[in-house]
Every structure is written in structure tokens, then in C-alpha cells.
Scaffold this motif. Structure first.
Motif, PDB file in Angstrom:
ATOM      1  N   THR A  77      -2.170  16.008 -11.849  1.00  0.00           N
ATOM      2  CA  THR A  77      -1.468  14.766 -11.496  1.00  0.00           C
ATOM      3  C   THR A  77      -0.248  15.055 -10.626  1.00  0.00           C
ATOM      4  N   GLY A  78       0.493  16.068 -11.005  1.00  0.00           N
ATOM      5  CA  GLY A  78       1.673  16.429 -10.224  1.00  0.00           C
ATOM      6  C   GLY A  78       1.325  16.800  -8.794  1.00  0.00           C
ATOM      7  N   GLU A  79       0.240  17.542  -8.635  1.00  0.00           N
ATOM      8  CA  GLU A  79      -0.154  17.972  -7.279  1.00  0.00           C
ATOM      9  C   GLU A  79      -0.678  16.802  -6.449  1.00  0.00           C
ATOM     10  N   VAL A  80      -1.403  15.891  -7.081  1.00  0.00           N
ATOM     11  CA  VAL A  80      -1.865  14.708  -6.360  1.00  0.00           C
ATOM     12  C   VAL A  80      -0.656  13.856  -5.953  1.00  0.00           C
ATOM     13  N   GLY A  81       0.366  13.848  -6.794  1.00  0.00           N
ATOM     14  CA  GLY A  81       1.599  13.150  -6.437  1.00  0.00           C
ATOM     15  C   GLY A  81       2.248  13.752  -5.198  1.00  0.00           C
ATOM     16  N   GLU A  82       2.259  15.073  -5.110  1.00  0.00           N
ATOM     17  CA  GLU A  82       2.847  15.728  -3.931  1.00  0.00           C
ATOM     18  C   GLU A  82       2.019  15.441  -2.678  1.00  0.00           C
ATOM     19  N   LEU A  83       0.712  15.427  -2.839  1.00  0.00           N
ATOM     20  CA  LEU A  83      -0.171  15.070  -1.727  1.00  0.00           C
ATOM     21  C   LEU A  83       0.099  13.644  -1.267  1.00  0.00           C
ATOM     22  N   SER A  84       0.268  12.762  -2.227  1.00  0.00           N
ATOM     23  CA  SER A  84       0.534  11.355  -1.926  1.00  0.00           C
ATOM     24  C   SER A  84       1.843  11.207  -1.146  1.00  0.00           C
ATOM     25  N   GLU A  85       2.836  12.007  -1.525  1.00  0.00           N
ATOM     26  CA  GLU A  85       4.133  11.926  -0.833  1.00  0.00           C
ATOM     27  C   GLU A  85       4.015  12.293   0.644  1.00  0.00           C
ATOM     28  N   LEU A  86       3.098  13.183   0.966  1.00  0.00           N
ATOM     29  CA  LEU A  86       2.910  13.563   2.374  1.00  0.00           C
ATOM     30  C   LEU A  86       2.367  12.398   3.207  1.00  0.00           C
ATOM     31  N   LYS A 120       0.836  -1.212   0.000  1.00  0.00           N
ATOM     32  CA  LYS A 120       0.000   0.000   0.000  1.00  0.00           C
ATOM     33  C   LYS A 120       0.867   1.257   0.000  1.00  0.00           C
ATOM     34  N   ASN A 121       1.857   1.287   0.899  1.00  0.00           N
ATOM     35  CA  ASN A 121       2.738   2.450   0.968  1.00  0.00           C
ATOM     36  C   ASN A 121       3.552   2.612  -0.312  1.00  0.00           C
ATOM     37  N   LEU A 122       4.013   1.506  -0.856  1.00  0.00           N
ATOM     38  CA  LEU A 122       4.840   1.582  -2.066  1.00  0.00           C
ATOM     39  C   LEU A 122       4.028   2.060  -3.278  1.00  0.00           C
ATOM     40  N   VAL A 123       2.749   1.709  -3.325  1.00  0.00           N
ATOM     41  CA  VAL A 123       1.900   2.231  -4.397  1.00  0.00           C
ATOM     42  C   VAL A 123       1.812   3.758  -4.275  1.00  0.00           C
ATOM     43  N   MET A 124       1.707   4.252  -3.048  1.00  0.00           N
ATOM     44  CA  MET A 124       1.658   5.705  -2.857  1.00  0.00           C
ATOM     45  C   MET A 124       2.990   6.355  -3.235  1.00  0.00           C
ATOM     46  N   ALA A 125       4.092   5.706  -2.897  1.00  0.00           N
ATOM     47  CA  ALA A 125       5.408   6.245  -3.255  1.00  0.00           C
ATOM     48  C   ALA A 125       5.570   6.264  -4.779  1.00  0.00           C
ATOM     49  N   LEU A 126       5.094   5.217  -5.424  1.00  0.00           N
ATOM     50  CA  LEU A 126       5.109   5.162  -6.891  1.00  0.00           C
ATOM     51  C   LEU A 126       4.285   6.312  -7.469  1.00  0.00           C
ATOM     52  N   THR A 127       3.139   6.557  -6.881  1.00  0.00           N
ATOM     53  CA  THR A 127       2.288   7.675  -7.306  1.00  0.00           C
ATOM     54  C   THR A 127       3.038   9.003  -7.207  1.00  0.00           C
ATOM     55  N   GLY A 128       3.749   9.172  -6.115  1.00  0.00           N
ATOM     56  CA  GLY A 128       4.510  10.406  -5.934  1.00  0.00           C
ATOM     57  C   GLY A 128       5.544  10.593  -7.033  1.00  0.00           C
ATOM     58  N   GLU A 129       6.215   9.526  -7.392  1.00  0.00           N
ATOM     59  CA  GLU A 129       7.257   9.629  -8.427  1.00  0.00           C
ATOM     60  C   GLU A 129       6.654   9.877  -9.807  1.00  0.00           C
ATOM     61  N   VAL A 130       5.527   9.247 -10.098  1.00  0.00           N
ATOM     62  CA  VAL A 130       4.856   9.517 -11.375  1.00  0.00           C
ATOM     63  C   VAL A 130       4.387  10.971 -11.417  1.00  0.00           C
ATOM     64  N   GLY A 131       4.000  11.494 -10.274  1.00  0.00           N
ATOM     65  CA  GLY A 131       3.642  12.906 -10.196  1.00  0.00           C
ATOM     66  C   GLY A 131       4.819  13.804 -10.537  1.00  0.00           C
ATOM     67  N   GLU A 132       5.999  13.460 -10.027  1.00  0.00           N
ATOM     68  CA  GLU A 132       7.189  14.266 -10.333  1.00  0.00           C
ATOM     69  C   GLU A 132       7.540  14.174 -11.817  1.00  0.00           C
TER      70      GLU A 132
END
Lengths: 131, 131, 131, 131
Positions: free
Chosen positions: C48-57, A41-53
Motif C-alpha cells: 500500500t505504501g509503495e502504491v501511494g508513492e506511485l500515485s504521488e508521481l 480525480k487528482n485529489l483522489v490520487m493525492a488522498l491515496t498518496g497520503e494514506v500510503g504514507e
């Protein structure tokens, strides 16, 4: 001669090999006692963060500009770093889930070939449910 | 003896090999005249869509449940399919951008090792900018 | 008496009002000549980028920790900023697309009520296609 | 005259009003005993899923096509539904976190105005850290 065939045509069962990276990431996490954080679950969120970047790098580019994004060395470095981040979390995620990414990719390619026959899909960006 | 070293310790330059998949995806797109759609910008969006589908599989699971998500065969199949979708678009994206994913991963692992020394990062989920 | 009804039961046609923000963002973009960048496609990527930043938090938080994420003032500020970023791009996107977010929300609530009747959905996190 | 001022210039403290939707979503969740699933962490993942679906609608469109995406009624409906899904999870997330979206938006607009002065940002898509 099947032997020559095997030499010239790569086996579909060897599309990707990510074992070295999976082992490196596993050791990296274990050394830092990070396994507690690496739930799928956490890794999916981390993956999401990187795709966001990654998305942020391309968001204001035209499609044409995006095709030559890596002609600038500084941007090529930034793009490569973000692609690597996505890859790292994807491989780590598959590893903790026990998913064989190569087998999954082989299976998906077969599904895609069935869903998008050349005759129907040629030149179309429609989803298979619509063609 | 460097030779034995090479045998026991995998070279950092071979963490991943995605060439077979990249070639398969390139042929798949070429046969369907899809190269026109596969700009990096579009592929980043397609990658986003697949990560969204992956996220949907895990969104209501507890972390504990997510750790055993693949113990159910039906869900294992669904998870494998989504991971494969992410991988396919990632490899295709890197290919059209001309990014060497293995080199990028090697570089990123080095950066991570520098940013997260074991002594400081052990047991902490903080970002390197905060430790 | 319709009047008392209107007082006690809020009209479904007034779930949200984002007009002030839409106008402010439109003026902000116009003053900076940013309308050229604000295609829906680009704005979806920015979202998408902003949701990624939210996810990182939230990525390394447990669910329990996430429920009290805003009890820390510094984190509350960071979370509020990311939520605002998502909202800003969402409202701007709807505005350039000509989508009435209130009408869309009203319609979606009705769909959700039909898809998830209380008797069937109670206590279940399954998707409506599975209940 | 403050009265005329109030008529011509909307108060910055009333950019958005999402209270009606927040209440509707809270009641919807309570009736279905879904509060147990609606941790902020889970809602961020659900928001990610919806942004992924939105992204899928636009991924193969050109920017020009995306600008007229809602001229087709069927697509306008699909786009409106996805925008609503994003809005619903965003408002629900802010509500369970206790974040005032209007205050957060006001604050963010002020930050953006400071980071992107017209003289410097005009016609540029660069991030404020680069201008």
C-alpha cells in the motif's frame, strides 16, 4: 421535554463540522491558482498518496505496538501530520465535489446500523454480506 | 476590537469538529464488541480499503468528468457513501490513537503555508522540496 | 501438429515467471532476519505504501502527460523505481502466502475474458456487473 | 566454467519475465478498444483499487492469521484473485509506460542491498534513512 432531550442528546445531523477547514483549503488553493490541479480525480490520487504514507508508519508495527503508537511524542507528531494530510485532502475533495460530509456520514451510520445489528454482529469481524 | 475580529475571522483552532462522529463510532464499536478489532494498524488497512473503493469510482473518468461526477444523483450517492466511509475510519482511527484532528489540521495548514508561499507556489504543482 | 501450435501460440501456463525474484527476496529477508516482519498483513501494508508513492508521481499529471511520463529520463527512473517497489512487495507477498502468481494470473485472465466478452465490452469502461 | 555457473547461479538480469502477460493484456485491451482508458494515470488508480480490495481481505486478521490465510481453499482463491488483479494492472501499467520491469527490479535490488547492509539492517525494521 423535548428541549432537554435536545440538550443532552446531540442531534444526528451534527456529527461533523468541517466548514472552517473547507473554507481555509479553498482560499489556500485559490491564492496559489491551484484550482486547475484540484479535480476530484487528482485529489483522489493525492488522498491515496497520503494514506500510503500513513500506512508506511504502521506497516512493521504489531497491532499491540500500533495501539500505543502515539505514546512516543516524535511518532505522535508524525502520525498526527499524516492523519491531517488525509483529512485535508478528504475535506477538499468533498468540497470540490459539493458533497456534504456531515449528511454523508449520518446516512452511512444509518446504513451501518441496519447492516450490522448488534445481535448478529457482536464480536464478529465478518462483512454484513456474510453474517 | 478583538471581539469583532473573532466574529468575522474564524478562530484557527476550530477548523473541524468531529467529536459527535467520534462518539457515535465509539459507541457503535463498543456495543458490538468490536474494540478488539479496532487497533490502529487494522483501521489503517480498513481506511486503505475505502480509499481503494473511492479510487474505483474515479479510475476511468477524465478529469473533466470527475468535476461533474455528482451531477448524476445515483453517482452522487455512491461518491458520498465512499467519502463517508473514508471519513468514518479516519475519525475512528484518530480517536483510538488519541489524536486531536483539529489541532493536527491547524498544525498542518501552518506547515503548508510555510512550505508553499504564494509567490513561489503560484500556478505550480511541484512539491515544496522542488520549488 | 501440437509442436507448431506451441511455437506460435504461447502456452497460457507461462504468462509470468517471478521465481528468480521470489528467491532473491527470500534470501534478502533471511540474511537480515526480516522474516519476522514479513507477515502477509505487514506486506500488504508495505505494498500500500509503495502504491501511494506511485500515485504521488502521477497525481497532478493530466492523462496526456502521464502517457509520456517516461520520456523524461529522471522521471523514468523515479517511475521505474516505484513500479519495482510495488513488484517486489507483490512477489514477496505471494511467496510467503504460497500463491502461484502465474496460475493466479492465468485464472484471472480467463475470468476477465468471461466477464468482458468483446461484443459487450467494446469501447466501454463499465464494470462487468453493469454491462 | 561459465556453464556450471549459469546452472547454479541465476543471472541477475532474469529475475522476472512478464512478457507473456503483457502481450495478453495488450491484446485484451486492443480487442475491446480499451487503450483509450489505459492511460498510466488511470491504471495507477485501478491498481490502487485492487490493492484496496487486497487490504480488505487482511484488515481484520491478526498477523498470525494472515500467515495461514491460504490454508482455507476458499480464501486462498480470493487472495489469489486479488494478487492477480494487482499483478495484471502493474504489468499493464509498466507496458504502457515502456518500463522494463525486470531491469527495474534488478536496479531496485541493488539499491536495497546498498541501503540495507546485513550488518546494520539485521533484525531491524527501521528505514535505511534511520539506520
Amino acid at each position: 421535554m423535548p428541549e432537554s432531550n435536545e440538550l443532552t442528546k446531540p442531534s444526528p445531523s451534527r456529527l461533523v463540522d468541517v466548514d472552517g477547514l473547507a473554507r481555509a483549503l479553498s482560499a489556500f488553493a485559490r491564492e496559489r491558482n491551484w484550482e486547475q490541479f484540484h479535480s476530484p480525480k487528482n485529489l483522489v490520487m493525492a488522498l491515496t498518496g497520503e494514506v500510503g504514507e500513513l500506512s508506511e508508519l504502521f506497516q512493521w508495527m504489531t497491532e499491540a505496538d500500533s495501539r500505543v503508537a502515539c505514546s512516543d511524542p516524535q511518532r505522535a507528531q508524525a502520525v498526527g501530520d499524516e492523519l491531517a494530510d488525509v483529512l485535508l485532502y478528504l475535506v477538499r475533495l468533498a468540497d470540490v465535489l459539493g458533497v456534504d460530509l456531515n449528511a454523508a456520514a449520518v446516512h452511512k451510520l444509518e446504513t451501518n446500523a441496519a447492516n450490522y445489528p448488534v445481535a448478529k454482529a457482536r464480536g464478529s469481524s465478518k462483512k454484513y454480506t456474510e453474517i
